[in-house]
Design a protein around this motif. Structure first.
Motif, short mmCIF file in Angstrom:
data_model
loop_
_atom_site.label_atom_id
_atom_site.label_comp_id
_atom_site.label_asym_id
_atom_site.label_seq_id
_atom_site.Cartn_x
_atom_site.Cartn_y
_atom_site.Cartn_z
N UNK A 73 0.84 -1.19 0.00
CA UNK A 73 0.00 0.00 0.00
C UNK A 73 0.88 1.25 0.00
N UNK A 74 0.45 2.29 -0.74
CA UNK A 74 1.26 3.52 -0.78
C UNK A 74 1.03 4.39 0.46
N UNK A 75 2.12 4.80 1.08
CA UNK A 75 2.09 5.78 2.14
C UNK A 75 3.02 6.92 1.73
N UNK A 131 7.03 16.68 8.54
CA UNK A 131 6.83 15.72 9.63
C UNK A 131 7.27 14.35 9.13
N UNK A 132 7.86 13.56 9.99
CA UNK A 132 8.35 12.25 9.59
C UNK A 132 7.24 11.19 9.56
N UNK A 133 6.07 11.51 10.13
CA UNK A 133 4.98 10.54 10.14
C UNK A 133 4.46 10.29 8.73
N UNK A 134 4.18 9.01 8.43
CA UNK A 134 3.68 8.65 7.11
C UNK A 134 2.16 8.76 7.08
N UNK A 135 1.64 9.22 5.96
CA UNK A 135 0.19 9.38 5.79
C UNK A 135 -0.29 8.43 4.70
N UNK A 136 -1.58 8.08 4.72
CA UNK A 136 -2.11 7.19 3.69
C UNK A 136 -2.62 7.98 2.50
N UNK A 137 -3.13 7.27 1.52
CA UNK A 137 -3.53 7.91 0.26
C UNK A 137 -4.69 8.87 0.46
N UNK A 138 -5.67 8.50 1.29
CA UNK A 138 -6.81 9.37 1.51
C UNK A 138 -6.39 10.66 2.21
N UNK A 139 -5.46 10.54 3.16
CA UNK A 139 -4.95 11.73 3.84
C UNK A 139 -4.17 12.60 2.87
N UNK A 163 6.17 6.10 -0.02
CA UNK A 163 6.81 5.02 0.72
C UNK A 163 5.83 3.84 0.74
N UNK A 164 6.27 2.67 0.28
CA UNK A 164 5.36 1.53 0.23
C UNK A 164 5.52 0.66 1.48
#
Length: 699
Positions: A73-75, A131-139, A163-164
């Protein structure tokens, strides 16, 4: 020379040297800036622009019905080039953007994000990670509409770095079978075994080094990555879930060290479930593939007696199941050791069939001594012929190699023949034992188990895997007939009669092997059950291993066999193709009819068809009917409900009778007890007057 004059000379010399050094620096700066400027600008540009790999998307792992077991999944990480946006856009929206970032991440204040972006813009920094936090596609989609960001990458400066992440929709289901692979390319399971197919080929793109990192330059020279292939497994997610739950309950109940279950289709060799659970401080997790790997390779114990009996019947076909052997009082001296049976005081004189059904160690040992005592190499040659000394060539990495002794080995002792005959002084993995049992179920054809059926690119099959035959005929038909009778007898009359089923036949063998610690056998056990079902037309073979169960009952019949039965019940219930057809039931006369003899045509038709009773549909146009026997079937007769006429409700259930009479505006008085209307007080067809009451008597 005076001291004063000496100091003055030294100061002048030092001043002169400093002036010369300063002139040299100025000269060098002018030389580099103006005379060599083009050269150094070119080198700087070359080193600032570089090619960087673009990772390919990893392929999916699919179940047998193409449900996704593992996918990528893409992040995204959010970066920003604050110098891109126009001044009026940046100044007007930076406060709103900072507020949104603060609320979204919840880790820093609005003022922190505003100062971070403004300071970076003033200092000319062209890259900052917000920010270093990864977000999902909807975000990511939501962020793309925020102030400044909505201008896009080229005009707003927002950079969404992809990032996958590997994601398993079914959570921990088949976790170790699916496996993993880390950054060092080490791993386990399907992810590791098929890494070459899943990985794909990375692409390449041009990047520019900027302060704080790098950003891509899309100039048309980039090479697109070739995404990885998908692999379609043979795993049935429903059966996998049943296997894991049944195994987990048994492990918890017995506080065992680990357990494994493998369910395989007999004809195809396709593995439908492979569960592995090991004990940890937090409970049981899939920590290792005990079904295939070396840690699960153990002395099989009594399940190996099937191989010994196969060798016996092949070498001496004259041996019959009804032949007898005296097992004595349950203790038998062999060389300098004493062999025992599970039953105190022994089984005495029993048949060969009973030796296997009761799992008599002494009985098997005496048979081996009698028929192979002077031909020990012949016994081992048979085991090798059955393929028990060779790996299966399974599709997953890490398959354990069997350990089998030979009479020529230095560690072949006087007791080795009888020890091997009952499953000691050799080691097999659960999958290797199952493949052997599966060969018996498959009429002697030994096949290679498979867990991956296809490799695909989208909907196109790139490579398919078919079942490979390892041995066309593992033994004779006569031997097979004897072995199948013994395996069924174990469940019918022997050590596994606690899992006997009235719905279908099970064939199999229990096993309880003592474990070795520090070179000595201790009172810890590896329990097992291996077999197949339905025994008269095998569809599935299965093996269950429960290692080191604790408690009073620690035998294979008490611990492993119930897990087999639970999985077999569920597999049998959902596979209608292996169910025996129900015989049609004959209706000889009125009294043998099912309860309802009148009622709704549709309801009665469904009931009788379900019961397998032949019917004639002469009243197909009627809503209400009566049922009458006609020869060896039933006939529906019209039972019309006429307006303002008393209907005939005799033979109906109370519910149907009340429904019809109520619709005719009759008052109903119910008397008696029972399920059907036996009599009614007003004859059918009588005119209905207002406020008329009809009495119906149940019986």
């Amino acid at each position: 020379m005076s001291i004063k004059k000496s100091i003055l000379i030294r100061v002048r010399v030092a001043f002169l040297l400093v002036c010369l050094f300063a002139c040299a620096i100025v000269y060098k700066v002018v030389h580099i800036q103006f005379l060599q400027g083009d050269k150094w600008k070119s080198i700087s540009k070359e080193r600032r622009i570089f090619y960087k790999p673009v990772r390919a998307t990893r392929g999916n792992i699919l179940s047998d019905n193409e449900s996704i077991l593992a996918t990528s999944l893409p992040f995204y990480r959010v970066a920003f080039d604050p110098t891109v946006a126009k001044a009026e856009v940046f100044n007007a929206s930076v406060d709103s953007l900072a507020l949104l970032l603060s609320r979204f991440y919840g880790d820093r204040s609005e003022d922190y994000y505003r100062r971070k972006m403004i300071n970076a813009r003033h200092s000319g920094r062209r890259y900052i990670r917000l920010n270093s936090r990864q977000i999902n596609y909807q975000e990511k989609k939501r962020m793309a509409h925020w102030p400044i960001f909505r201008q896009g990458k080229n005009r707003g400066g927002v950079i969404f770095e992809k990032v996958e992440k590997r994601f398993k929709p079914f959570g921990l289901l088949a976790e170790r079978t699916i496996g993993f692979i880390n950054e060092d390319k080490n791993g386990a399971g399907l992810e590791y075994s098929f890494n070459g197919q899943l990985t794909g080929t990375d692409g390449e793109a041009l990047f520019e080094r900027i302060a704080g990192g790098s950003k891509p330059i899309y100039d048309g020279t980039e090479v697109k990555p070739q995404h990885g292939y998908d692999i379609k497994t043979t795993i049935d997610i429903n059966l996998q879930d049943v296997a894991e739950n049944a195994l987990y309950k048994s492990l918890q109940k017995t506080d065992a060290d680990y357990g494994t279950v493998i369910l395989m289709e007999v004809k195809t060799g396709e593995i439908k479930a492979m569960a592995n659970l090991g004990k940890t401080k937090g409970g049981y997790i899939e920590d290792y593939n005990y079904a295939v790997g070396s840690q699960g390779r153990t002395e099989p114990g009594s399940t190996f007696k099937l191989a010994s009996m196969m060798a016996l019947f092949e070498h001496h076909p004259e041996v019959n199941l009804t032949d007898t052997i005296d097992t004595g009082d349950g203790r038998y001296r062999i060389k300098n050791t004493t062999m025992t049976d599970a039953k105190i005081n022994g089984y005495g004189k029993i048949t060969v069939q009973q030796v296997f059904e009761k799992s008599s160690n002494i009985g098997v040992a005496k048979l081996m001594e009698q028929y192979f005592g002077n031909e020990q190499q012949v016994y081992v040659d048979y085991l090798n012929k059955f393929g028990l000394n060779s790996p299966l060539g399974f599709q997953m990495e890490g398959e354990a190699r069997p350990y089998m002794k030979d009479p020529q080995d230095k560690n072949w002792y006087g007791t080795t023949l009888t020890s091997m005959a009952i499953g000691y002084e050799l080691k097999l993995s659960p999958l290797q034992t199952l493949a052997f049992y599966n060969a018996v179920a498959n009429n002697g054809v030994k096949i290679q188990p498979i867990i991956v059926k296809e490799i695909r690119q989208v909907d196109e099959v790139v490579q398919s895997f078919e079942t490979r035959v390892l041995n066309e005929k593992i033994c004779s038909e006569e031997t097979l007939k004897k072995l199948k009778a013994m395996l069924e007898g174990v469940v019918e009359h022997g050590t596994a009669r606690n899992i006997h089923s009235t719905d279908y036949k099970i064939a199999g063998k229990t096993g309880t092997a003592r474990k070795v610690k520090n070179g000595r056998y201790v009172r810890e056990y590896s329990t097992s059950f291996a077999g197949y079902f339905p025994a008269d037309n095998p569809k599935y073979s299965c093996i269950v291993i429960i290692d080191n169960p604790r408690g009073v009952n620690v035998y294979g019949s008490d611990v492993a066999a119930p897990v087999f039965k639970e999985l077999a019940d569920k597999a049998y219930a959902r596979d209608l193709a292996i169910h025996k057809p129900m015989r049609a039931r004959v209706v000889p006369d009125k009294e043998s009819l099912p309860l309802a003899k009148a009622g709704s045509f549709e309801d009665l038709k469904m009931i009788y068809n379900t019961l397998g009773i032949s019917t004639h549909l002469g009243a197909a146009d009627e809503d209400w009917v009566k049922v009458e026997p006609k020869r060896r079937s039933l006939e529906f007769k019209p039972n019309p409900v006429l307006r303002n006429k008393v209907p005939d409700v005799v033979g109906m259930t109370l519910r149907d009778a009340l429904f019809i009479l109520g619709n005719q505006h009759l008052n109903v008085d119910v008397q008696g007890a029972g399920k059907l209307v036996r009599r009614q007080s007003i004859a059918p067809g009588t005119d209905i007057n207002e406020d008329k009451t009809i009495t119906i008597i149940l019986g």
